[in-house]
Design an enzyme around this catalytic site. Structure first.
Site, PDB file in Angstrom:
ATOM      1  N   ARG A 257     -10.958 -32.780  19.083  1.00 56.51           N
ATOM      2  CA  ARG A 257     -10.412 -32.123  19.094  1.00 56.51           C
ATOM      3  C   ARG A 257      -9.086 -32.020  18.317  1.00 56.51           C
ATOM      4  NH1 ARG A 257     -11.957 -34.875  24.818  1.00 56.51           N
ATOM      5  NH2 ARG A 257     -14.549 -32.723  24.582  1.00 56.51           N
ATOM      6  N   GLY A 353      -4.279  -2.218  13.737  1.00 56.12           N
ATOM      7  CA  GLY A 353      -4.554  -0.538  14.243  1.00 56.12           C
ATOM      8  C   GLY A 353      -6.052  -0.822  13.889  1.00 56.12           C
ATOM      9  N   GLU A 377     -16.585 -28.134  19.929  1.00 52.92           N
ATOM     10  CA  GLU A 377     -15.936 -29.631  20.343  1.00 52.92           C
ATOM     11  C   GLU A 377     -15.293 -29.409  22.202  1.00 52.92           C
ATOM     12  OE1 GLU A 377     -14.977 -32.457  18.508  1.00 52.92           O
ATOM     13  OE2 GLU A 377     -15.837 -31.480  16.403  1.00 52.92           O
ATOM     14  N   GLU A 381     -13.164 -25.051  29.340  1.00 51.94           N
ATOM     15  CA  GLU A 381     -13.877 -25.172  30.437  1.00 51.94           C
ATOM     16  C   GLU A 381     -13.675 -26.642  30.577  1.00 51.94           C
ATOM     17  OE1 GLU A 381     -13.805 -20.545  29.591  1.00 51.94           O
ATOM     18  OE2 GLU A 381     -14.415 -22.288  28.798  1.00 51.94           O
TER      19      GLU A 381
END
Length: 396
Positions: A257, A353, A377, A381
């Site tokens: 992580r 743009g 990873e 959630e």
């Protein structure tokens, strides 16, 4: 040549030592001069990361950053690993992912395997891939159904795996399969074992077939759905203890992580730096668009969010290197950086743009790849679940 501002380490005190700055500068030079041109050329055509680049990474020691010196590595820490990952991701996310095919893949190796294999990992000759997730076992990784049964002195594997990036080019797979057929519904993680599946580079083992996953990004290498049809493995292919593979799978989550946070920061930085270069050159209403407050404030906000995520990532890397548990902070760093990366790269595309919505500018690649960091990873959630469980205790 377009001026590309350095927004990676402005007046960084404390943990960024002189030695770390040298490593960072080395990685940045390699990323911008070697990786970025290849990314700009190959990603639009979904071309493969060339072997020559992998060889250069090996020569620089990038595959052995975390490997002890006695096994041929550099013996550095997660902090240095994340510094290199951020720089590589700033150029091409896929190459920063390739970094992890060496570092961190040796978990579960026996002492004999470490002595034999880690020097090969460090010099890029023995790189690995994970065969962990399944169609019904993504975030719910304990819900594996791929089966490994004993047959005399061998193991026989049957089942399917999903999201196996680099499975074709790797020299081995770390395969997770259920060795206890009687899954306990209350504790489904029990009975999962890990296996070392060695194979020739560029092919699958006998009995394994693959179908490419059609991805919208993360180009440069292939991601596979693998099918194992009565694949036979030697008895000593078992990694660690039988039935404890789940613990091996989750043992590297903090490092993974932190690494993903670093990659997300690199992507966001790419969006910011490309935008700064663009607003200095693009003119509307008779002056550079960087003169307009709306654009200037976007740039300021993007830079601030990147730096905040970077400091949290530095903290997590330091905690890991000092041997302190930091699952809460690692999830926060991954969540913060990945959510930030999508916002920042989306703003970068907006600043460009209509040009940003073409493949003529790299900003669309940064945006596509940043979206993935919220998924792999551990999804955002899942990170929220980990964080809330740490703070409030697990819900019923």
């Amino acid at each position: 040549m377009t001026h590309r501002p350095d927004t990676s380490a402005t007046a960084v005190p404390g943990p960024l030592t002189d030695e770390r700055r040298e490593i960072q500068a080395l990685a940045r030079d390699f990323a911008m001069n070697e990786v970025l041109p290849l990314a700009n050329e190959l990603d639009p055509q979904q071309g493969a990361i060339p072997d020559s680049l992998r060889g250069q990474m090996a020569e620089m020691g990038f595959f052995g950053l975390l490997i002890p010196e006695e096994h041929g590595g550099l013996g550095l820490g997660v902090f240095e690993y994340c510094l290199v990952a951020e720089e590589l991701a700033r150029a091409w996310l896929s190459v920063s992912g390739l970094l992890a095919r060496g570092n961190g893949m040796g978990g579960g190796f026996t002492a004999e395997q470490q002595k034999r294999l880690l020097p090969l990992v460090a010099n890029g000759e023995y790189l690995g891939a994970y065969a962990l997730s399944e169609a019904e076992a993504g975030s719910d990784v304990a819900n594996l159904s791929c089966r490994a049964r004993r047959d005399g002195d061998e193991w026989v594997v049957t089942g399917t795996k999903m999201w196996c990036t680099y499975a074709d080019e790797a020299d081995y797979l770390v395969l997770f399969a259920r060795t206890d057929p009687d899954k306990d519904p209350a504790k489904p993680h029990r009975g999962i074992s890990a296996f070392l599946v060695e194979k020739p580079r560029g092919t699958f083992p006998p009995g394994v077939t693959g179908s490419k996953v059609r991805k919208i990004g993360y180009h440069g290498w292939n991601t596979w759905e693998l099918s194992f049809d009565e694949v036979r493995l030697p008895g000593d292919a078992l990694l660690g203890e039988e039935g404890r593979g789940f613990y091996l799978a989750v043992s590297g989550l903090e490092v993974g992580r932190a690494h993903t946070a670093a990659r997300a920061i690199g992507l966001a930085r790419a969006g910011l730096e490309d935008s700064i270069a663009y607003v200095r050159e693009r003119e509307q209403f008779g002056r550079p668009i960087g003169d307009f407050q709306a654009i200037r404030f976007k740039i300021a906000q993007m830079a601030t969010e990147i730096e905040a995520s970077r400091r949290l990532m530095y903290h997590v890397a330091t905690e890991i290197d000092q041997g302190r548990r930091c699952s809460l902070e690692a999830s926060m760093a991954k969540l913060s950086a990945s959510e930030m990366a999508e916002r920042v790269t989306s703003e970068a595309l907006q600043i460009h743009g209509g040009a940003g919505y073409t493949t003529d500018f790299a900003v669309e690649r940064h945006w596509r790849d940043a979206r993935l960091t919220r998924i792999f990873e551990g999804t955002s959630e899942i990170q929220l679940r980990v964080i809330s469980d740490e703070l409030l205790g697990r819900s019923a």
